[in-house]
Design a protein around this motif. Structure first.
Motif, short mmCIF file in Angstrom:
data_model
loop_
_atom_site.label_atom_id
_atom_site.label_comp_id
_atom_site.label_asym_id
_atom_site.label_seq_id
_atom_site.Cartn_x
_atom_site.Cartn_y
_atom_site.Cartn_z
N MET A 9 0.82 -1.20 0.00
CA MET A 9 0.00 0.00 0.00
C MET A 9 0.86 1.26 0.00
O MET A 9 0.50 2.27 -0.62
CB MET A 9 -0.94 -0.01 1.20
N GLU A 10 2.00 1.20 0.66
CA GLU A 10 2.95 2.32 0.62
C GLU A 10 3.36 2.58 -0.83
O GLU A 10 3.38 3.74 -1.28
CB GLU A 10 4.18 1.98 1.46
N GLU A 13 0.51 4.03 -3.07
CA GLU A 13 0.26 5.44 -2.82
C GLU A 13 1.37 6.33 -3.38
O GLU A 13 1.21 7.56 -3.46
CB GLU A 13 0.12 5.69 -1.31
N GLN A 20 -8.35 7.44 -5.73
CA GLN A 20 -7.92 6.79 -4.51
C GLN A 20 -7.84 5.28 -4.69
O GLN A 20 -8.63 4.69 -5.45
CB GLN A 20 -8.90 7.11 -3.37
N VAL A 21 -6.88 4.64 -4.01
CA VAL A 21 -6.73 3.19 -4.12
C VAL A 21 -7.97 2.49 -3.58
O VAL A 21 -8.41 2.74 -2.45
CB VAL A 21 -5.48 2.71 -3.35
N CYS A 24 -5.95 -3.79 -4.38
CA CYS A 24 -4.63 -4.13 -4.94
C CYS A 24 -4.42 -5.62 -4.69
O CYS A 24 -3.97 -6.03 -3.63
CB CYS A 24 -3.55 -3.29 -4.28
N CYS A 40 -8.08 1.96 -8.80
CA CYS A 40 -8.31 3.24 -8.13
C CYS A 40 -9.66 3.80 -8.60
O CYS A 40 -10.17 3.43 -9.65
CB CYS A 40 -7.19 4.23 -8.45
N THR A 97 6.16 8.03 -10.53
CA THR A 97 5.84 8.28 -9.12
C THR A 97 5.37 9.73 -8.98
O THR A 97 5.49 10.53 -9.90
CB THR A 97 7.08 8.06 -8.23
N LYS A 98 4.87 10.06 -7.83
CA LYS A 98 4.37 11.41 -7.60
C LYS A 98 5.47 12.46 -7.68
O LYS A 98 5.20 13.64 -7.93
CB LYS A 98 3.65 11.48 -6.25
N ASP A 106 10.78 1.51 -1.56
CA ASP A 106 10.02 1.68 -0.33
C ASP A 106 10.94 1.79 0.89
O ASP A 106 12.17 1.76 0.79
CB ASP A 106 8.97 0.57 -0.18
#
Length: 369
Positions: A9-10, A13, A20-21, A24, A40, A97-98, A106
Motif C-alpha cells: 500500500m505504501e 500510494e 484513490q486506491v 490491490c 483506483c 511516481t508522484k 520503499d
C-alpha cells in the motif's frame, strides 16, 4: 495488516495514479516479480494499473533495468503513433511516481514500478491453437521491426553474457572439471554431445565483430505468455515482461521461441522418442516472424534463423547439464535428476534439428523474400 500489505500500500500510494486506491490484488502467473492489479476510483470512475515489486535479487541493477524499459517503451510509443496505432494498448506505459521518477524504493529497500493496465487482452501459457503461435511470431517480428533503429548498444546488460553461448561453455567446462557432486561419470554422453558442438558456439559474436550480424534490441524471453492477445480480434497486441531487454541478436529471440514452442514434447519429457521439431509449427512461427519484421532484418540474420533455433536449444540444454553437475542450485527441480531430464530433452531436440536442417533452411528461404 501484514508487513507485506503495508509495503504494498505504501508503494501504491507513491505513484501518480488517478483517484484513490480501491483494491490491490495479486495478478498473473509470473515467477520472478510480484505483480498486482491496482484499482483506483475517482468520481465513480475506475482506473486500473499494474503494480510490480521487482526482484532485485535477480536484477541487481534496477536503475539500468528501468532505463532500458523507459527507453524502449518510449521509443515504441512514438513508432506506434507514427503507424496510427494505439500506444496505450500496443506497448507498456510506465506510470511515474508522484515525484516524477520511473520507479519507487520503499522504506525497507524494495523496488516498485507501475504500468497502465491493458484491458480486453489475455496472456496464454500454452499454444492452444496454431494461430496463437503464428501471432507470437508476428508479434516478436514486429518488435524487431519497430525497434530496428533503436541504438541497442546504449542498453544496459541486465544479465551479462545471458546468451553468450561460448561463455556458457566455459562455465560448463569448469563444472565438468570440478565435478562437485561426483556426477560427471554418469553423463559422459551428454558431455561429449556439448563438446562436439563447441566450434559453432561463438559464430554469432564472431559475425557481429566482423560487422555482418547487427546488434539488436533483444527481448530474451520470447515465450507465448509474454504476448498479450486481443480478446476481440485474436491478434497479438503487446509484448510484455521487458526486464531482460538487452543488446543482443534477433536470431536468438527467434530461436528461443522455436526451442520452446515447436518441440513436440514437454521440456522435461523422459521418453525421448516423443521429442522432435514440429516442422509445421516451425513454419508457422517463421512465417509470422518474417511477416512481422517487414523486411527490416538483414539477409545474414534471416539466413541464420535456423542456427539461432539450434544454438538456443543447445545453450539451454548445456545450462541444465551445468546445473545438474553443480548440484541443482539454479533451476528449480521437483524430482531427482530433473535437470538431467531437461538437458536430455534439449539435446534430443538439437539432434532432430540437425537431421531436419535442410528442411528448416528451405522453410526460411520460402518466406525470406
Amino acid at each position: 495488516m501484514s508487513e507485506k500489505e503495508v509495503r504494498k500500500m505504501e508503494a501504491a500510494e507513491a505513484f501518480a495514479v488517478k483517484g484513490q486506491v480501491k483494491s490491490c490484488e495479486p495478478y498473473g502467473s509470473g515467477h520472478i516479480n510480484l505483480t498486482f492489479r491496482l484499482v483506483c476510483e475517482e468520481d465513480g470512475q475506475e482506473y486500473v494499473y499494474i503494480l510490480q515489486q521487482m526482484n532485485h535479487d535477480v536484477f541487481r541493477d534496477i536503475d539500468g533495468l528501468m532505463k532500458n524499459v523507459k527507453g524502449v517503451t518510449s521509443f515504441l510509443r512514438r513508432q506506434i503513433l507514427e503507424n496510427h496505432g494505439d500506444p496505450d494498448r500496443e506497448t507498456l506505459n510506465l506510470v511515474p511516481t508522484k515525484d516524477g521518477k520511473d520507479y519507487y524504493q520503499d522504506s525497507i529497500g524494495n523496488y516498485w514500478r507501475a504500468y497502465l493496465f491493458i484491458d480486453r487482452a489475455t496472456c496464454y501459457n500454452l499454444v492452444e491453437k496454431e494461430e496463437d503461435f503464428y501471432q507470437s511470431g508476428k508479434a516478436f517480428g514486429r518488435f524487431q521491426c519497430l525497434l530496428a533503429d533503436y541504438p541497442a548498444d546504449e542498453l544496459t546488460e541486465t544479465i551479462p553474457d545471458f546468451h553468450n553461448t561460448a561463455a556458457r561453455f566455459l562455465t560448463f567446462q569448469k563444472a565438468v572439471e570440478e565435478d562437485v557432486m561426483g556426477r560427471a561419470a554418469g553423463v559422459q554422453d551428454e558431455i561429449r554431445f556439448v563438446r562436439e558442438r563447441e566450434k559453432d558456439m561463438s559464430l554469432a559474436y564472431d559475425l557481429q565483430k566482423e560487422g555482418r550480424l547487427p546488434l539488436r534490441v533483444s527481448h530474451n524471453d520470447t515465450k507465448l505468455n509474454n504476448i498479450m492477445i486481443d480478446d476481440a480480434t485474436g491478434q497479438a497486441l503487446c509484448i510484455i515482461d521487458l526486464d531482460t531487454i538487452m543488446p543482443g541478436f534477433s536470431i536468438f529471440d527467434y530461436g528461443d521461441s522455436i526451442r520452446f514452442g515447436a518441440n513436440t514434447a514437454q521440456e522435461d519429457e523422459r521418453d525421448l522418442s516423443k521429442v522432435s521439431l514440429s516442422l509445421p509449427l516451425f513454419e508457422i512461427y517463421t512465417r509470422g516472424f518474417l511477416e512481422g519484421s517487414e523486411g527490416r532484418l538483414t539477409e545474414t540474420e534471416t539466413d541464420m534463423l535456423p542456427y539461432g533455433a539450434r544454438m538456443m536449444t543447445l545453450e539451454c540444454g548445456m545450462r541444465f547439464l551445468t546445473d545438474y553437475l553443480q548440484g541443482d542450485t539454479y533451476f528449480h527441480t521437483s524430482r531427482e535428476g530433473h535437470n538431467l531430464d531437461r538437458c536430455r530433452t534439449q539435446f534430443a531436440l538439437v539432434a532432430d534439428m540437425e537431421r531436419k536442417w535442410s528442411q528448416m533452411k528451405d522453410i526460411v528461404k520460402k518466406y525470406q523474400g
